[in-house]
Motif scaffolding. Structure first.
Motif, short mmCIF file in Angstrom:
data_model
loop_
_atom_site.label_atom_id
_atom_site.label_comp_id
_atom_site.label_asym_id
_atom_site.label_seq_id
_atom_site.Cartn_x
_atom_site.Cartn_y
_atom_site.Cartn_z
N ARG A 171 -10.65 0.00 -5.63
CA ARG A 171 -9.51 0.57 -5.98
C ARG A 171 -9.04 1.40 -4.63
NH1 ARG A 171 -8.08 4.60 -10.88
NH2 ARG A 171 -6.18 5.70 -10.13
N GLU A 172 -10.21 2.23 -4.21
CA GLU A 172 -9.93 3.28 -3.32
C GLU A 172 -9.99 2.39 -1.91
OE1 GLU A 172 -13.73 5.11 -3.33
OE2 GLU A 172 -13.24 6.50 -5.14
N ARG A 173 -10.66 1.38 -1.69
CA ARG A 173 -10.24 0.60 -0.37
C ARG A 173 -8.98 0.22 -0.27
NH1 ARG A 173 -14.85 -2.00 1.83
NH2 ARG A 173 -13.51 -3.09 2.97
N ILE A 174 -8.46 -0.20 -1.51
CA ILE A 174 -7.20 -1.14 -1.51
C ILE A 174 -5.96 0.00 -1.07
CG2 ILE A 174 -5.03 -2.02 -2.90
CD1 ILE A 174 -7.50 -3.89 -3.99
N VAL A 175 -6.10 1.27 -1.64
CA VAL A 175 -5.15 2.42 -1.59
C VAL A 175 -5.23 2.97 -0.12
CG1 VAL A 175 -4.89 4.69 -2.21
CG2 VAL A 175 -5.26 3.04 -3.94
N ALA A 176 -6.39 2.95 0.24
CA ALA A 176 -6.64 3.38 1.67
C ALA A 176 -6.08 2.45 2.72
CB ALA A 176 -8.07 3.73 2.05
N ALA A 177 -6.22 1.13 2.55
CA ALA A 177 -5.59 0.17 3.27
C ALA A 177 -4.09 0.08 3.32
CB ALA A 177 -6.29 -1.13 2.97
N ILE A 178 -3.46 0.41 2.02
CA ILE A 178 -1.84 0.38 2.29
C ILE A 178 -1.45 1.67 2.76
CG2 ILE A 178 0.07 0.77 0.71
CD1 ILE A 178 -1.55 -0.74 -1.54
N ARG A 179 -2.11 2.77 2.74
CA ARG A 179 -1.67 4.03 3.20
C ARG A 179 -1.97 3.95 4.84
NH1 ARG A 179 -5.29 7.75 1.03
NH2 ARG A 179 -4.00 7.75 -0.88
N THR A 180 -2.99 3.18 5.49
CA THR A 180 -3.23 3.16 6.68
C THR A 180 -2.10 2.15 7.35
OG1 THR A 180 -5.54 3.59 6.41
CG2 THR A 180 -4.86 2.42 8.35
N SER A 181 -1.77 0.94 6.61
CA SER A 181 -0.92 0.03 7.18
C SER A 181 0.52 0.78 7.42
CB SER A 181 -0.76 -0.95 6.21
OG SER A 181 -1.98 -1.93 6.10
N VAL A 182 0.80 1.60 6.33
CA VAL A 182 2.31 2.21 6.50
C VAL A 182 2.12 3.23 7.59
CG1 VAL A 182 3.67 3.80 5.27
CG2 VAL A 182 2.74 2.18 3.93
N ALA A 183 0.89 3.96 7.66
CA ALA A 183 0.91 5.10 8.93
C ALA A 183 0.91 4.22 10.25
CB ALA A 183 -0.31 5.74 8.63
N ASP A 184 0.20 3.00 10.27
CA ASP A 184 0.08 2.57 11.72
C ASP A 184 1.48 2.10 12.05
OD1 ASP A 184 -2.62 3.08 11.65
OD2 ASP A 184 -3.49 1.11 11.25
N ALA A 185 2.21 1.53 10.98
CA ALA A 185 3.45 0.92 11.17
C ALA A 185 4.49 1.98 11.41
CB ALA A 185 4.12 0.07 10.09
N GLY A 186 4.20 3.19 11.31
CA GLY A 186 5.24 4.16 11.41
C GLY A 186 6.45 4.02 10.41
N ALA A 187 6.14 3.49 9.17
CA ALA A 187 7.08 3.15 8.02
C ALA A 187 7.22 4.35 7.12
CB ALA A 187 6.91 2.06 7.33
N ASP A 188 8.58 4.48 6.67
CA ASP A 188 8.72 5.39 5.61
C ASP A 188 8.24 5.32 4.12
OD1 ASP A 188 9.89 7.02 7.74
OD2 ASP A 188 11.95 6.12 7.24
N GLY A 189 7.84 3.92 4.09
CA GLY A 189 7.44 3.56 2.72
C GLY A 189 7.18 2.20 2.60
N VAL A 190 7.24 1.75 1.40
CA VAL A 190 6.96 0.30 0.96
C VAL A 190 7.83 -0.48 0.06
CG1 VAL A 190 4.58 0.51 1.46
CG2 VAL A 190 5.63 0.72 -0.84
N VAL A 191 8.29 -1.67 0.20
CA VAL A 191 9.13 -2.44 -0.86
C VAL A 191 8.36 -3.44 -1.69
CG1 VAL A 191 11.11 -3.96 -1.29
CG2 VAL A 191 11.27 -2.32 0.46
N VAL A 192 8.31 -3.25 -3.07
CA VAL A 192 7.58 -4.21 -3.72
C VAL A 192 8.57 -5.16 -4.56
CG1 VAL A 192 5.73 -4.89 -5.43
CG2 VAL A 192 5.84 -2.83 -3.80
#
Length: 303
Positions: A31-52
């Motif tokens: 759980r912690e790894r997935i949450v951290a990976a999502i957060r990092t992906s959004v930050a690295d892309a300079g995105a404002d959030g996600v769509v699901v």
């Protein structure tokens, strides 16, 4: 056997409960790894959030919940994208779940888009649909189902483009290994949070974080037609598929050894193995000709 893994790898997670990650301690690490990976992906892309794209099923619900934990509910957009009458109950679940998570949610009926597609494109390229004697939908129905999945992803990426977000995919490892997704449909995304988790582990993680039991207990389905289920399409339930895939892919065992180890039907095992082999193209980057003196950009080569 082997498979190119380009998602989040949990090789260092202790498996104290057999081959699959199902014990509380290991699930918390995942759980912690997935949450951290999502957060990092959004930050690295300079995105404002996600769509699901939320189907009301287990995978999309768990993915959404983990995305909320990663970037906050104010930065998650859920999309309900029904297309058939049979989608009504599932989209109602998606709406209720989105409200419970406190995320923005938009519901868009895709039936008019599908009707326009069938009236313009499909009608020109295909003959009238028929079904075989077993009642199983024919290849045209499968093609239309794939078109619906791609319409959903077009919608998700339009929302992502307009709102500077990443598209979060919901496919799990079992589906990816069997090619049980639509290429450039639900198989298209910027991040696959569950991409390294077998369905067995998805269920365990969902229980661990408190996803409602009625969602966990739903019969898995891609929703291509009214009575469609994953088990019918794949030839077995995930409690049979996952242990077999683990032995074939992760342990690289011959099919004969895996069958003997699990004591499952040989024909069923062969069919599952064939699905894995036949869908390699779905897990690979399209190849290029391999012209000399061109830099390696990470794509496969036709050579």
């Amino acid at each position: 056997m082997s498979v190119d893994r380009k998602t989040f790898v949990f090789s260092d997670v202790a498996r104290t409960n057999g081959a699959f990650v199902t014990d509380r301690r290991s699930l918390e690490v995942v759980r912690e790894r997935i949450v951290a990976a999502i957060r990092t992906s959004v930050a690295d892309a300079g995105a404002d959030g996600v769509v699901v794209a939320m189907s009301g099923g287990l995978d999309s619900t768990l993915t959404t919940a983990l995305a909320v934990e990663a970037v906050g509910n104010e930065n998650v957009l859920g999309l309900g994208l029904p297309c058939h009458k049979t989608d009504a109950a599932h989209v109602n679940d998606a709406r209720t779940l989105a409200e419970g998570m406190g995320i923005d949610y938009e519901e868009i009926q895709l039936r008019p888009l599908l009707e326009a597609f069938e009236g313009t494109v499909a009608s020109e390229l295909e003959s009238e649909s028929t079904s075989d004697a077993s009642g199983r939908p024919d290849e045209r129905t499968h093609a239309v189902g794939n078109a619906v999945a791609r319409l959903r992803m077009v919608t998700a990426y339009y929302a992502a483009n307009r709102q500077s977000r990443l598209v979060i995919g919901t496919a799990n490892r079992s589906e990816r290994l069997l090619g049980y997704f639509t290429k450039y449909g639900d198989g298209a995304a910027d991040v696959y949070p569950l991409g390294d988790c077998y369905k067995t582990e998805v269920r365990a993680l969902a229980k661990h974080i408190g996803i409602p039991r009625r969602i966990i207990g739903k019969e898995p389905t891609a929703g291509f037609w009214a009575t469609q289920t994953d088990a019918d399409e794949l030839g077995a339930r995930y409690d049979v598929i996952d242990p077999l895939l683990y032995r074939l892919v992760e342990n690289d065992l011959p099919i004969e050894d895996a069958v003997a180890d699990l004591r499952i039907d040989r024909e069923t095992a062969r069919e599952i193995e064939s699905l894995y082999e036949a869908t390699t193209h779905k897990r690979s980057t399209p190849p290029t000709p391999g012209i000399p003196d061109r830099g390696d950009d990470g794509t496969d080569s036709l050579r």
